[in-house]
Design a protein around this motif. Structure first.
Motif, PDB file in Angstrom:
ATOM      1  N   UNK A  50       0.844  -1.445   0.217  1.00 10.76           N
ATOM      2  CA  UNK A  50      -0.380  -0.045  -0.224  1.00 10.76           C
ATOM      3  C   UNK A  50       0.745   1.364   0.212  1.00 10.76           C
ATOM      4  N   UNK A  51       2.195   1.102   0.503  1.00 19.12           N
ATOM      5  CA  UNK A  51       2.821   2.441   0.707  1.00 19.12           C
ATOM      6  C   UNK A  51       3.093   2.373  -0.865  1.00 19.12           C
ATOM      7  N   UNK A  52       3.217   1.672  -1.624  1.00 19.07           N
ATOM      8  CA  UNK A  52       3.984   2.128  -2.784  1.00 19.07           C
ATOM      9  C   UNK A  52       2.839   2.203  -3.578  1.00 19.07           C
ATOM     10  N   UNK A  53       1.414   2.341  -3.117  1.00 24.29           N
ATOM     11  CA  UNK A  53       0.033   2.498  -3.659  1.00 24.29           C
ATOM     12  C   UNK A  53      -0.464   1.830  -4.982  1.00 24.29           C
ATOM     13  N   UNK A  54      -0.517   0.154  -4.077  1.00 25.71           N
ATOM     14  CA  UNK A  54      -0.800  -0.660  -4.775  1.00 25.71           C
ATOM     15  C   UNK A  54      -2.027  -1.427  -3.732  1.00 25.71           C
ATOM     16  N   UNK A  55      -1.537  -2.914  -3.513  1.00 27.25           N
ATOM     17  CA  UNK A  55      -2.465  -3.967  -2.451  1.00 27.25           C
ATOM     18  C   UNK A  55      -1.842  -5.221  -2.755  1.00 27.25           C
ATOM     19  N   UNK A  56      -2.632  -6.175  -1.748  1.00 26.73           N
ATOM     20  CA  UNK A  56      -1.818  -7.342  -1.936  1.00 26.73           C
ATOM     21  C   UNK A  56      -3.188  -8.147  -0.849  1.00 26.73           C
ATOM     22  N   UNK A  57      -3.679  -9.233  -2.099  1.00 26.34           N
ATOM     23  CA  UNK A  57      -4.779  -9.936  -1.443  1.00 26.34           C
ATOM     24  C   UNK A  57      -4.319 -11.533  -1.580  1.00 26.34           C
ATOM     25  N   UNK A  58      -4.797 -12.090  -0.965  1.00 28.29           N
ATOM     26  CA  UNK A  58      -5.171 -14.253  -0.850  1.00 28.29           C
ATOM     27  C   UNK A  58      -5.837 -14.403  -1.441  1.00 28.29           C
ATOM     28  N   UNK A 110      -4.388 -21.101  -4.537  1.00 25.57           N
ATOM     29  CA  UNK A 110      -3.054 -20.768  -5.169  1.00 25.57           C
ATOM     30  C   UNK A 110      -3.988 -22.393  -6.551  1.00 25.57           C
ATOM     31  N   UNK A 111      -3.387 -22.175  -7.417  1.00 29.17           N
ATOM     32  CA  UNK A 111      -3.263 -23.869  -7.779  1.00 29.17           C
ATOM     33  C   UNK A 111      -2.253 -24.819  -7.408  1.00 29.17           C
ATOM     34  N   UNK A 112      -1.790 -24.823  -6.825  1.00 29.32           N
ATOM     35  CA  UNK A 112      -0.329 -25.467  -5.873  1.00 29.32           C
ATOM     36  C   UNK A 112      -1.369 -26.675  -4.784  1.00 29.32           C
ATOM     37  N   UNK A 113      -2.576 -25.918  -4.582  1.00 30.13           N
ATOM     38  CA  UNK A 113      -3.386 -26.143  -4.033  1.00 30.13           C
ATOM     39  C   UNK A 113      -3.042 -25.509  -2.270  1.00 30.13           C
ATOM     40  N   UNK A 114      -2.308 -24.852  -2.264  1.00 27.51           N
ATOM     41  CA  UNK A 114      -2.444 -23.639  -0.836  1.00 27.51           C
ATOM     42  C   UNK A 114      -2.900 -22.349  -1.494  1.00 27.51           C
ATOM     43  N   UNK A 115      -1.740 -21.779  -0.522  1.00 23.60           N
ATOM     44  CA  UNK A 115      -2.390 -19.864  -0.709  1.00 23.60           C
ATOM     45  C   UNK A 115      -1.364 -19.323  -1.741  1.00 23.60           C
ATOM     46  N   UNK A 116      -2.162 -18.577  -2.113  1.00 23.62           N
ATOM     47  CA  UNK A 116      -1.713 -17.668  -3.318  1.00 23.62           C
ATOM     48  C   UNK A 116      -1.734 -15.549  -2.976  1.00 23.62           C
ATOM     49  N   UNK A 117      -0.449 -15.389  -2.704  1.00 20.74           N
ATOM     50  CA  UNK A 117      -0.318 -14.358  -2.063  1.00 20.74           C
ATOM     51  C   UNK A 117      -0.159 -13.021  -2.988  1.00 20.74           C
ATOM     52  N   UNK A 118      -0.350 -12.599  -4.029  1.00 21.09           N
ATOM     53  CA  UNK A 118      -1.423 -11.949  -5.509  1.00 21.09           C
ATOM     54  C   UNK A 118      -0.947 -10.250  -4.969  1.00 21.09           C
ATOM     55  N   UNK A 119       0.795  -9.812  -5.895  1.00 23.78           N
ATOM     56  CA  UNK A 119       1.269  -8.273  -4.806  1.00 23.78           C
ATOM     57  C   UNK A 119       0.571  -7.351  -6.178  1.00 23.78           C
ATOM     58  N   UNK A 120       0.104  -6.574  -6.610  1.00 25.67           N
ATOM     59  CA  UNK A 120      -0.760  -5.935  -7.486  1.00 25.67           C
ATOM     60  C   UNK A 120      -0.126  -4.319  -6.867  1.00 25.67           C
ATOM     61  N   UNK A 121       0.838  -3.163  -7.591  1.00 24.78           N
ATOM     62  CA  UNK A 121       1.188  -1.796  -7.470  1.00 24.78           C
ATOM     63  C   UNK A 121       1.619  -1.569  -9.087  1.00 24.78           C
ATOM     64  N   UNK A 122       1.446   0.151  -8.939  1.00 23.22           N
ATOM     65  CA  UNK A 122       2.429   0.697 -10.479  1.00 23.22           C
ATOM     66  C   UNK A 122       3.032   0.287 -10.385  1.00 23.22           C
TER      67      UNK A 122
END
Length: 471
Positions: free
Chosen positions: A447-455, A458-470
């Protein structure tokens, strides 16, 4: 106690309101539908909306003026001029029919030329030419035809088609044809276009001047919006100053004061926690020295483990309090950064693979971004056996996904996982220790970069952390 008379009075009133509500409900639905439609088609920009607010009344006013002028003034003046010309022609017809003339009609022709400004000639009797096709909007033909029918009442033929400066009129008399040539400007208001030219030209000049002033008034609002957006992305504009109208200056000054208070609060928090961290580090250093003199015993090993865990937690607290700090934004090769994470994971014996598709340069805070991704990779390796990191720049956004094959986090618990000092031990591994700040620090950096992080899943069966910033 209730008033019986009041309840009796309310009953007829309610009986009237129900049918009225039934009649108004379709109108309300229509109004809402029109409002939604207008919202979809109307422009969303402030400059465009203000431009429409200025131009639309001018266009409506000019349209009303043109309609009134063309339909009222212009038509009325043309009618009066056509009637004047027809009265002069009627006088010539009366003289020809009621007074003796010379054989070549030279006197009446000379009188019409000198006095009336017309060119007339008396022709032998012959059939009138067939009427020519008329334009849809021809004021001359309409008014002249009406006036001749009313004033003279004889068969006639008019030629007003073309761009000639003259109008030809033929009137059938008892034993001859009266042929008249008169100037077109005598039959209608020929200078009406001057009014339209002046009206539209002055309106155009005024609209251009208004647009220039409007652009100057909206520019400070755009600068304020850009400064707020840049500050939200962690890229504050240092040269931003209040300008524009009084209300815009007030908003700009309020934004500047708010930005200073936020920066001062972050600085005070960082300074305070840095001081606490320094004091605690001193104590931890003394504990390590004392443990070194105790030798290697099961009790001292457990104490060393606790001291190391306290030191790690202290570093997490300090990193969380600093946020992005004062690190400058620089152009960074994200593919190279992901390779560094993969190499560090290999040294620790962790199964991490990274890849980046397409151009990899992005404007970020390199150390902060590396700490963010390192936290995500560490979490994935802690709760899973395999981690995949993929990145790409899509449009104006840098998107990085970190997938693991661990147990994952239930969807209703994912937002809670971002809370500081909160650990989802039931969802993950209860034997693992930590401060509960890994995801909180990662989202704070995103968020300090103007984006956000989502959970996500995951296609591997676990958790996916998706980072999206400008980017």
């Amino acid at each position: 106690m209730t008033d019986p008379e009041a309840s009796v009075r309310r009953q007829p009133l309610n009986g009237l309101l129900k049918p009225l509500a039934g009649l108004l409900s379709p109108l309300i639905l229509i109004y809402r539908a029109i409002s939604r439609f207008m919202y979809r088609i109307m422009p969303k920009g402030l400059f465009t909306r203000t431009f429409l607010i200025i131009v639309a009344p001018i266009v409506i006013l000019q349209s009303v003026l043109v309609f009134v002028f063309m339909e009222r003034h212009y038509q009325l003046v043309s009618r009066r001029m056509s009637e004047a010309v027809v009265r002069e022609i009627a006088a010539v017809v009366y003289v020809l029919e009621n007074f003796p003339q010379d054989l070549d009609h030279s006197k009446i022709e000379g009188l019409a030329s000198r006095t009336l400004g017309m060119s007339i000639s008396v022709m032998p009797l012959e059939p009138l030419p067939p009427p020519a096709p008329k334009p849809f909007f021809d004021v001359i033909d309409k008014e002249l035809s009406y006036a001749i029918s009313q004033k003279i009442g004889k068969p006639f033929w008019i030629d007003t088609v073309g761009r000639s400066r003259f109008v030809e009129i033929r009137i059938q008399l008892e034993d001859s044809i009266l042929r008249i040539f008169t100037r077109r400007s005598q039959t209608y208001a020929s200078n009406s276009h001057i009014f339209l030219v002046w009206m539209f030209s002055t309106s155009l000049v005024l609209v251009i001047i208004a647009l220039l002033f409007l652009r100057n008034q909206i520019r400070p609002i755009i600068r304020l919006a850009n400064a707020a957006e840049a500050f939200g992305r962690g890229r504050p504009e240092e040269d931003f100053r209040a300008s524009g109208a009084r209300e815009v200056r007030r908003a700009s000054l309020a934004f500047i004061d708010m930005r200073r208070r936020i920066e001062r609060q972050i600085e005070q928090r960082t300074t305070m926690l840095a001081g606490v961290s320094h004091d605690l580090r001193t104590i931890l250093t003394r504990l390590r020295l004392q443990l070194a003199f105790l030798g290697d015993t099961p009790e001292s090993d457990a104490m060393r483990k606790d001291v190391d865990e306290m030191s790690h937690m202290l570093e997490d607290y300090l990193a969380f309090s600093k946020g992005d700090g004062d690190e400058a934004i620089q152009k960074t090769d994200m593919a190279l950064l992901l390779e560094e994470l993969e190499e560090e994971a290999e040294i620790s014996g962790q199964d991490v693979t990274t890849s980046f598709d397409g151009p990899a340069e992005a404007d970020i805070r390199r150390l902060s971004m590396k700490r963010c991704l390192s936290n995500l990779v560490t979490n994935g390796c802690k709760y899973g056996n395999r981690v995949e990191v993929k990145g790409a720049i899509e449009g104006r956004w840098l998107i990085i996904t970190v997938d693991d094959d661990g147990p994952g986090i239930p969807e209703d618990q994912r937002e809670i996982a971002f809370r500081a000092f909160h650990r989802l031990d039931l969802a993950r591994n209860m034997d693992e220790t930590g401060s509960g700040l890994g995801l909180a620090i990662a989202r704070d950096i995103a968020r300090g970069h103007g984006g956000d992080l989502y959970l996500e899943d995951s296609p591997l069966g676990g958790l996916r952390a998706k980072l999206r910033i400008p980017a």
